[in-house]
Design a protein around this motif. Structure first.
Motif, short mmCIF file in Angstrom:
data_model
loop_
_atom_site.label_atom_id
_atom_site.label_comp_id
_atom_site.label_asym_id
_atom_site.label_seq_id
_atom_site.Cartn_x
_atom_site.Cartn_y
_atom_site.Cartn_z
N GLU A 197 53.48 151.15 -35.97
CA GLU A 197 54.82 151.73 -36.13
C GLU A 197 55.18 152.58 -34.93
OE1 GLU A 197 54.97 153.74 -39.93
OE2 GLU A 197 54.86 151.77 -40.93
N ALA A 198 54.22 153.40 -34.46
CA ALA A 198 54.50 154.29 -33.33
C ALA A 198 54.62 153.51 -32.02
CB ALA A 198 53.41 155.34 -33.23
N ARG A 243 52.31 161.09 -34.27
CA ARG A 243 53.16 159.95 -33.95
C ARG A 243 53.53 159.93 -32.46
NH1 ARG A 243 56.66 156.16 -36.84
NH2 ARG A 243 58.12 155.46 -35.26
N ASP A 301 56.71 142.13 -41.15
CA ASP A 301 56.05 142.47 -39.88
C ASP A 301 54.57 142.09 -39.91
OD1 ASP A 301 58.21 143.45 -38.56
OD2 ASP A 301 57.84 145.58 -39.04
N GLU A 302 53.90 142.49 -40.99
CA GLU A 302 52.47 142.23 -41.09
C GLU A 302 52.18 140.73 -41.12
OE1 GLU A 302 50.80 146.21 -43.35
OE2 GLU A 302 51.88 144.71 -44.52
N GLY A 354 55.56 150.34 -31.61
CA GLY A 354 56.73 149.47 -31.58
C GLY A 354 56.50 148.13 -30.91
N GLU A 381 53.19 145.69 -29.76
CA GLU A 381 53.04 144.35 -30.33
C GLU A 381 52.92 143.31 -29.21
OE1 GLU A 381 55.82 143.21 -33.39
OE2 GLU A 381 55.45 141.08 -33.05
N THR A 435 54.14 143.09 -45.59
CA THR A 435 55.53 143.14 -45.14
C THR A 435 55.78 141.97 -44.18
OG1 THR A 435 55.00 144.44 -43.19
CG2 THR A 435 55.42 145.67 -45.23
N ARG A 461 48.47 150.49 -39.31
CA ARG A 461 49.91 150.44 -39.59
C ARG A 461 50.63 151.57 -38.84
NH1 ARG A 461 49.73 150.53 -45.24
NH2 ARG A 461 48.43 148.66 -45.08
N ALA A 462 50.04 152.79 -38.87
CA ALA A 462 50.65 153.94 -38.18
C ALA A 462 50.74 153.68 -36.68
CB ALA A 462 49.84 155.19 -38.46
#
Ligand SMILES: [Zn+2]
Ligand SMILES: [Zn+2]
Length: 542
Positions: free
Chosen positions: A180-181, A113, A263-264, A183, A187, A261, A176-177
């Motif tokens: 998430e890492a 991560r 987010d997705e 942030g 994005e 989700t 996805r990982a």
């Protein structure tokens, strides 16, 4: 049309046998690679290990480079400094290798991560170094970070990032990982910030718009705009990054489902919007080239996804890639399967872009494409969803050099024989388009003439109307044209011009030439006789 002047150096090379021999050799080699390239475009990479699938999917890009190596491409250029055994710390090779290692090799290791959190920095660094490199290449702008531009071939950077993008696409948990890492910063990089097309492309777009909007712009200004555009074309920063951006955007779109989700869902929405914009903007297509089309293949392969993409405004991109990309073959398959619902929610700008692509297809290949199911279906779907207007608009846009297919179609659809109370059917479209392709040249010219503006008719006196040398009416019209004063309309003269062009009768034997009177036809017969025989032979062969 003024006589075209050939630059002296080109003229010299045209007389040089070696030039022709080498051109021939290049063409032969390139023709050998073409079938391999087309075969690679169909490789979906849907079986085998993850690495095998990534290899399969990136084969298309590799084959593209094999072709480029024959015909020449700036993507094969080295960076500013040579690639060393130990890459320059924080340089391009170092950063690209690190991205590849973090995403592809270290997946699932403890502490990953923290590693993944470095991605936004690394990707921005890569984008920055490409900018430094192309600012120097295109505009000779020197930057201290040129010392970090250490790569063997620019394509290596694009390909490695492409494979990282494919890895994230083919392994959704990994994407996805990473998200998430990474942030918000990641994005923003992937889905919000504009593609870096460079100052030259932006300048070219501005100059182009200004010159296009100015009706009195002189030839020299058009040339200047053209030169800036050519220089901008050498800036490949966006082209190199497009593989990675495209792969990841497509991943977000493919992953979206009922159990996504929030987010997705947001990522998928943003990705769809930006892919539609990138793929349908004529100027962006210029900087992104085939790398974007390459990454959009999964969209073209899946009818449900393609339908969503079309409804979001991307339909023109599919037609554009059918006309002009190395995925033509694949796009043709997609168009054959295209459901009628894909035509829903189109804007008038998108319909205009589609008809422009269809015209370009006929211009580039042959008018006979108009009599094929893809063309017929496109016209019929456009009509059933949006009526006659988009076809009429496209017809009005047709210039003296364009095929007059939309003018012809709209003209006859309005005049269909009874039962007039039923809307035209697909069979009517098929018949009209078959008639259009079978129409002799002289008749086609008459439609072209009818569709021309007054200015267009005066400009095309030599290419339309009576073809007899020494046609007396043509001589009169040429005199009238010379006396013409811009801004002063003379209805009687205009009528005379109109009649001369529309009266033209075709030679009954061959149908390829037209005359304004029987006298003109008689006078021209000694000249026309031998070519008439040739035309008749050719007509029989068709
Ligand atoms: Zn005549
Ligand atoms: Zn003839």
């Amino acid at each position: 049309m003024p006589p075209m002047s050939i630059p002296p150096e080109l003229l010299a090379s045209l007389k040089d046998d070696n030039f022709w021999r080498s051109l021939e050799a290049i063409t032969k080699k390139a023709e050998k690679v073409m079938p391999e390239l087309t075969a690679a475009s169909h490789k979906r990479g849907d079986s085998g290990t993850l690495d095998q699938r990534i290899e399969d999917r990136s084969e298309f890009a590799r084959m593209g480079m094999k072709l480029a190596a024959i015909t020449g491409s700036a993507l094969l250029d080295p960076g500013c400094v040579p690639r060393q055994q130990v890459p320059v710390p924080n340089g391009m090779t170092h950063c690209v290798d690190l991205v590849n290692k973090i995403v592809r090799k270290d997946s699932g290791r403890p502490g990953q991560r923290a590693e993944l959190a470095k991605l936004p920095y690394l990707l921005k660094r890569i984008r920055h170094l490409l900018r430094v490199f192309y600012n120097f290449k295109v505009g000779q702008r020197v930057h201290p970070d040129m010392a970090f531009c250490d790569w063997r071939q620019t394509f290596d950077v694009g390909l490695t990032l492409h494979q990282v993008g494919l890895c994230l696409q083919l392994d959704p948990p990994r994407l996805r990982a990473v998200m998430e890492a990474g942030g918000r910063e990641l994005e923003a990089f992937l889905l919000d910030e504009e593609m870096d097309v460079g100052d030259f492309r932006k300048a070219a777009m501005l100059v182009e718009q200004r010159v296009a909007a100015d009706v009195e712009a002189e030839a020299s200004e058009h040339m200047a705009a053209n030169n800036i555009e050519q220089a901008a074309g050498k800036d490949l920063a966006a082209h190199v990054m497009a593989w990675f951006y495209g792969d990841v955007s497509v991943a977000f779109i493919l992953n979206e489902g009922a159990d996504s989700t929030p987010d997705e869902k947001r990522w998928a929405q943003k990705a769809m919007k930006r892919l539609v914009r990138w793929s349908t903007s004529a100027t962006l297509r210029g900087s992104l080239g085939d790398s974007l089309t390459d990454t959009m293949r999964p969209i073209y392969w899946s009818t449900p996804v393609l339908t969503r993409f079309c409804q979001a405004g991307g339909l023109a991109a599919l037609f554009g890639d059918w006309v002009n990309s190395s995925c033509r073959d694949l796009c043709e398959d997609a168009l054959k399967e295209l459901p009628d619902t894909a035509w829903e929610k189109q804007t008038s700008a998108s319909l205009a872009a589609i008809t422009r692509e269809l015209q370009a297809k006929l211009n580039q290949e042959t008018d006979e494409i108009a009599d094929t199911p893809i063309f017929i279906d496109a016209c019929f779907s456009m009509y059933t969803h949006y009526g006659l207007a988009p076809l009429q608009k496209a017809g009005r846009r047709e210039s003296p050099q364009d095929p007059v297919v939309f003018y012809y179609l709209a003209h006859h659809l309005k005049r269909l024989p009874p039962p007039a109370n039923t809307a035209p059917q697909r069979a009517d479209f098929a018949r009209l388009l078959a008639d259009y392709t079978a129409m002799p040249l002289s008749m086609r010219k008459r439609y072209g003439w009818a569709n021309l503006t007054i200015a267009g008719r005066w400009d095309s006196l030599d290419s339309y109307g009576c073809e007899a040398e020494g046609c007396p009416e043509l001589a009169v019209l040429e005199q009238l044209r010379a006396r013409r004063v811009r801004g002063v309309r003379e209805p009687a003269v205009e009528r005379r011009l109109e009649e001369w062009g529309s009266k033209a009768m075709a030679c009954k034997a061959c149908g390829r030439v037209a005359y304004c009177s029987a006298a003109c036809q008689r006078n021209h017969w000694p000249t026309h006789k031998p070519e008439c025989l040739e035309h008749r032979k050719a007509n029989r062969r068709v």
